[in-house]
Motif scaffolding. Sequence first.
Motif, PDB file in Angstrom:
ATOM      1  N   GLN B 101       0.837  -1.181   0.000  1.00 43.99           N
ATOM      2  CA  GLN B 101       0.000   0.000   0.000  1.00 43.99           C
ATOM      3  C   GLN B 101       0.873   1.231   0.000  1.00 43.99           C
ATOM      4  O   GLN B 101       2.008   1.204   0.468  1.00 43.99           O
ATOM      5  N   LEU B 102       0.338   2.313  -0.531  1.00 46.19           N
ATOM      6  CA  LEU B 102       1.023   3.598  -0.535  1.00 46.19           C
ATOM      7  C   LEU B 102       0.427   4.502   0.533  1.00 46.19           C
ATOM      8  O   LEU B 102      -0.791   4.595   0.666  1.00 46.19           O
ATOM      9  N   THR B 103       1.299   5.159   1.284  1.00 47.98           N
ATOM     10  CA  THR B 103       0.894   6.218   2.197  1.00 47.98           C
ATOM     11  C   THR B 103       1.418   7.521   1.615  1.00 47.98           C
ATOM     12  O   THR B 103       2.624   7.655   1.373  1.00 47.98           O
ATOM     13  N   PHE B 104       0.515   8.483   1.381  1.00 46.07           N
ATOM     14  CA  PHE B 104       0.884   9.719   0.712  1.00 46.07           C
ATOM     15  C   PHE B 104       1.103  10.853   1.703  1.00 46.07           C
ATOM     16  O   PHE B 104       0.436  10.931   2.737  1.00 46.07           O
ATOM     17  N   GLY B 105       2.046  11.746   1.348  1.00 42.01           N
ATOM     18  CA  GLY B 105       2.142  13.017   2.037  1.00 42.01           C
ATOM     19  C   GLY B 105       0.993  13.914   1.624  1.00 42.01           C
ATOM     20  O   GLY B 105       0.200  13.561   0.749  1.00 42.01           O
ATOM     21  N   SER B 106       0.922  15.086   2.232  1.00 40.13           N
ATOM     22  CA  SER B 106      -0.217  15.982   2.021  1.00 40.13           C
ATOM     23  C   SER B 106      -0.100  16.825   0.756  1.00 40.13           C
ATOM     24  O   SER B 106      -1.050  17.500   0.374  1.00 40.13           O
ATOM     25  N   GLY B 107       1.044  16.788   0.085  1.00 40.67           N
ATOM     26  CA  GLY B 107       1.186  17.477  -1.190  1.00 40.67           C
ATOM     27  C   GLY B 107       1.836  18.849  -1.074  1.00 40.67           C
ATOM     28  O   GLY B 107       1.729  19.536  -0.063  1.00 40.67           O
ATOM     29  N   THR B 108       2.540  19.228  -2.130  1.00 37.04           N
ATOM     30  CA  THR B 108       3.159  20.553  -2.261  1.00 37.04           C
ATOM     31  C   THR B 108       2.746  21.140  -3.594  1.00 37.04           C
ATOM     32  O   THR B 108       2.978  20.527  -4.637  1.00 37.04           O
ATOM     33  N   GLN B 109       2.139  22.314  -3.532  1.00 35.78           N
ATOM     34  CA  GLN B 109       1.742  22.972  -4.774  1.00 35.78           C
ATOM     35  C   GLN B 109       2.899  23.849  -5.238  1.00 35.78           C
ATOM     36  O   GLN B 109       3.235  24.847  -4.587  1.00 35.78           O
ATOM     37  N   LEU B 110       3.507  23.472  -6.343  1.00 35.68           N
ATOM     38  CA  LEU B 110       4.653  24.190  -6.898  1.00 35.68           C
ATOM     39  C   LEU B 110       4.205  25.116  -8.016  1.00 35.68           C
ATOM     40  O   LEU B 110       3.508  24.691  -8.932  1.00 35.68           O
ATOM     41  N   THR B 111       4.628  26.369  -7.918  1.00 45.30           N
ATOM     42  CA  THR B 111       4.402  27.339  -8.988  1.00 45.30           C
ATOM     43  C   THR B 111       5.757  27.843  -9.455  1.00 45.30           C
ATOM     44  O   THR B 111       6.558  28.328  -8.640  1.00 45.30           O
TER      45      THR B 111
END
Lengths: 115, 114
Positions: B101-111
Amino acid sequence: NAGVTQTPKFRILKIGQSMTLQCTQDMNHNYMYWYRQDPGMGLKLIYYSVGAGITDKGEVPNGYNVSRSTTEDFPLRLELAAPSQTSVYFCASSPPGQGRTYEQYFGPGTRLTVT
Amino acid sequence: QQQVKQSPQSLIVQKGGISIINCAYENTAFDYFPWYQQFPGKGPALLIAIRPDVSEKKEGRFTISFNKSAKQFSLHIMDSQPGDSATYFCAASMRGGSARQLTFGSGTQLTVLP
């Protein structure tokens, strides 16, 4: 190959209604997954399947059900929709061989709103 | 509950600059660390992955650095381009139940600014 396809793209449900989110893959992958993605929260695993007839719960299974009668299809059923189920739902699949299940292929998602 | 902590939540970089996204984990049973890239309205797509017995992996402009003792890993995007503007998720994989299974981080929005 179409890859992983999901229908519908968008849906609005009233509280208490039920619906099925469809997912199909044409890559002959054994493993399939359902995730929900809430803003700023990453993806949470709802259910997964290692093959036809075999399913198991993920991190957030409450309020959902799945079935897997074929290799290609993995529908997600929402019973008695609640506002907390407002989210974007992603289906994914991964190739045979457990060493590659970090390599998941995602569908385009279904945006569900429950009001 | 296994967790993967990701930072920063958002990142703005000038074109040509280096973008750096960091992740940390606790569970030493994780044995693969992939990064996924997600464009608006699309599903995530695998970008690059690393095993914990490797300290660095490079694919084109994308590099993962892995520090096993600190239980941290990071994604470096060299010569960042406006087309790299997307949300990036780190993840960790382990065998759980009948499958990995994959456990994901909360994400980074890159601009990336032109």
